[in-house]
Design an enzyme around this catalytic site. Structure first.
Site, PDB file in Angstrom:
ATOM      1  N   ASP A 153       0.892  -6.981 -16.348  1.00  0.00           N
ATOM      2  CA  ASP A 153       1.591  -5.955 -17.138  1.00  0.00           C
ATOM      3  C   ASP A 153       3.098  -6.200 -17.096  1.00  0.00           C
ATOM      4  O   ASP A 153       3.841  -5.605 -17.874  1.00  0.00           O
ATOM      5  CB  ASP A 153       1.273  -4.563 -16.576  1.00  0.00           C
ATOM      6  N   GLU A 190      11.420  -9.531 -19.029  1.00  0.00           N
ATOM      7  CA  GLU A 190      10.867  -8.719 -20.126  1.00  0.00           C
ATOM      8  C   GLU A 190      11.936  -8.412 -21.168  1.00  0.00           C
ATOM      9  O   GLU A 190      13.096  -8.204 -20.795  1.00  0.00           O
ATOM     10  CB  GLU A 190      10.305  -7.416 -19.545  1.00  0.00           C
ATOM     11  N   ILE A 225       0.799  -5.192 -11.534  1.00  0.00           N
ATOM     12  CA  ILE A 225       1.303  -4.015 -12.261  1.00  0.00           C
ATOM     13  C   ILE A 225       2.630  -3.569 -11.645  1.00  0.00           C
ATOM     14  O   ILE A 225       3.105  -2.468 -11.919  1.00  0.00           O
ATOM     15  CB  ILE A 225       0.297  -2.837 -12.252  1.00  0.00           C
ATOM     16  N   ARG A 275       6.172  -5.681 -10.426  1.00  0.00           N
ATOM     17  CA  ARG A 275       7.314  -6.288 -11.098  1.00  0.00           C
ATOM     18  C   ARG A 275       7.046  -7.775 -11.238  1.00  0.00           C
ATOM     19  O   ARG A 275       6.489  -8.392 -10.320  1.00  0.00           O
ATOM     20  CB  ARG A 275       8.602  -6.092 -10.271  1.00  0.00           C
ATOM     21  N   LEU A 329       0.848  -1.204   0.000  1.00  0.00           N
ATOM     22  CA  LEU A 329       0.000   0.000   0.000  1.00  0.00           C
ATOM     23  C   LEU A 329       0.884   1.255   0.000  1.00  0.00           C
ATOM     24  O   LEU A 329       0.863   2.042   0.938  1.00  0.00           O
ATOM     25  CB  LEU A 329      -0.964   0.005   1.197  1.00  0.00           C
ATOM     26  N   GLY A 330       1.650   1.397  -1.082  1.00  0.00           N
ATOM     27  CA  GLY A 330       2.440   2.619  -1.265  1.00  0.00           C
ATOM     28  C   GLY A 330       1.602   3.634  -2.020  1.00  0.00           C
ATOM     29  O   GLY A 330       0.369   3.590  -2.000  1.00  0.00           O
ATOM     30  N   ARG A 331       2.287   4.516  -2.711  1.00  0.00           N
ATOM     31  CA  ARG A 331       1.561   5.576  -3.446  1.00  0.00           C
ATOM     32  C   ARG A 331       0.631   4.981  -4.492  1.00  0.00           C
ATOM     33  O   ARG A 331      -0.513   5.403  -4.646  1.00  0.00           O
ATOM     34  CB  ARG A 331       2.560   6.473  -4.178  1.00  0.00           C
ATOM     35  N   ILE A 332       1.121   3.977  -5.222  1.00  0.00           N
ATOM     36  CA  ILE A 332       0.302   3.387  -6.288  1.00  0.00           C
ATOM     37  C   ILE A 332      -0.812   2.532  -5.677  1.00  0.00           C
ATOM     38  O   ILE A 332      -1.966   2.614  -6.106  1.00  0.00           O
ATOM     39  CB  ILE A 332       1.181   2.579  -7.269  1.00  0.00           C
ATOM     40  N   ARG A 384       4.579  -4.417   4.498  1.00  0.00           N
ATOM     41  CA  ARG A 384       5.555  -4.811   5.516  1.00  0.00           C
ATOM     42  C   ARG A 384       5.086  -4.372   6.904  1.00  0.00           C
ATOM     43  O   ARG A 384       5.247  -5.045   7.883  1.00  0.00           O
ATOM     44  CB  ARG A 384       6.928  -4.221   5.205  1.00  0.00           C
ATOM     45  N   HIS A 399       4.062  -4.276 -20.366  1.00  0.00           N
ATOM     46  CA  HIS A 399       4.600  -3.281 -19.426  1.00  0.00           C
ATOM     47  C   HIS A 399       4.310  -1.839 -19.889  1.00  0.00           C
ATOM     48  O   HIS A 399       5.237  -1.094 -20.231  1.00  0.00           O
ATOM     49  CB  HIS A 399       6.107  -3.485 -19.225  1.00  0.00           C
TER      50      HIS A 399
END
Ligand code: 8YV
Length: 319
Positions: A260, A265, A234, A236, A156-159, A179, A283
């Protein structure tokens, strides 16, 4: 003295947007490493001339390259992901790293929902059905409702938070695993990823890549998500055990996935191509004109601010 003598020398490690490359070449004495006939020999002969390096989340910069640039004072990267940048090697030399957080939150969150809606409502599969003329003879199978369902966010970071706000518009119940608990958010914290997967109808991966999160979404987590659960990634490719995911999709141990990102890749495991219960994007979560322009602006601003004021506009956390 020529103009170029006054401009800081900046080494460009991979290709960037044409507009950004033009701007960089205007403001700095820019050299594109990939254009050198023998990049390693070039680094050995000219590495000490560079005060700046510009790269991207996809290309990164490793410890050996940082070492080959003994006068390096700053790194500016296009992208928010730092998993391919050796932050410790940079920190050892006191080199600040600029990156492009926040400006891509909206588009990446939009893409998470593109994938989530697509795989649940079988949009890409239905498009294939129409194009091959199958509608004339067959009924398209029923899909899965999204509105009002349970969304589990991993990271639950910015994205992750931007995804959660989108989910509120779909009346979804939201819980997250991180975490540690995030203060001041109205979503339930789940300390156990397995419990979150068990609870969720949709599990969306928005955690940073790198060693700490490698294969966090394991075979066990996929099993906990279960035959009615969907996975969206979305973040890694490395955050998911890709072999376990392919098997879970083949065996219908999970209902479907929207991806994505991949481990290696642009090579996407061929095992995924034959499956109708997975939506595959190359991606592109941040790849809109608007967001890529904002990212390019920040890459340039980071370097300009560093060389004029000694301070980055958006600095990565120091390792
Ligand atoms: C990048 C990304 O655009 O920001 C990131 O970390 O993954 C993408 O938004 C892409 O990797 C460019 O390097």
């Amino acid at each position: 003295m020529t103009m170029n003598d006054q401009k800081p020398r900046v080494l460009q490690l991979g290709r960037l947007l044409p507009w950004l490359e033009e701007q960089l070449a205007g403001h700095f004495d820019l050299v594109l490493l990939a254009q050198q006939p023998d990049p390693q020999a070039y680094l050995a002969g000219h590495g000490r001339e560079f005060a700046g390096a510009v790269t991207s989340a996809a290309v990164g910069i490793d410890a050996a390259t940082i070492e080959a640039l003994p006068a390096l004072k700053v790194i500016s990267s296009f992208g928010v992901g730092l998993d391919k940048i050796d932050l410790q090697a940079a920190a050892r030399r006191g080199i600040p790293v600029g990156y492009t957080p926040d400006v891509l939150n909206d588009c990446v969150a939009d893409t998470a929902f593109t994938l989530l809606l697509d795989v649940a409502r079988r949009a890409s599969e239905a498009d294939r059905f129409v194009r091959r003329g199958a509608w004339l003879n067959e009924k398209f199978p029923l899909a899965t409702r999204v509105s009002g369902k349970r969304l589990g966010i991993v990271g639950l970071g910015r994205i992750g938070r931007t995804i959660a706000r989108r989910a509120s518009g779909f009346d979804m119940e939201i819980r997250y695993h991180n975490r540690r608990p995030v203060e001041g958010v109205p979503y339930g914290y789940e300390a156990s990823l397995l419990e979150l997967a068990r609870w969720a109808d949709f599990l969306v991966v928005a955690a940073a890549g790198g060693a700490e999160s490698r294969s966090l979404i394991s075979a066990e987590v996929l099993q906990a998500l279960g035959p009615k659960g969907f996975l969206v990634n979305i973040a890694r490719g490395t955050v998911v055990d890709e072999a376990a995911l392919i098997k879970a999709l083949q065996d219908k141990a999970i209902a479907g996935a929207g991806l994505d990102v991949y481990v290696d890749e642009p090579r996407v495991p061929e095992g995924l191509f034959a499956l109708d219960n997975v939506v595959l994007l190359p991606h592109v979560a941040s790849a809109t004109h608007e967001t890529r322009q904002a990212m390019a602006d920040l890459v340039l601003e980071n370097l300009r601010a560093f060389f004029s004021e000694g301070k980055l506009k958006a600095a990565a956390p120091v390792a």
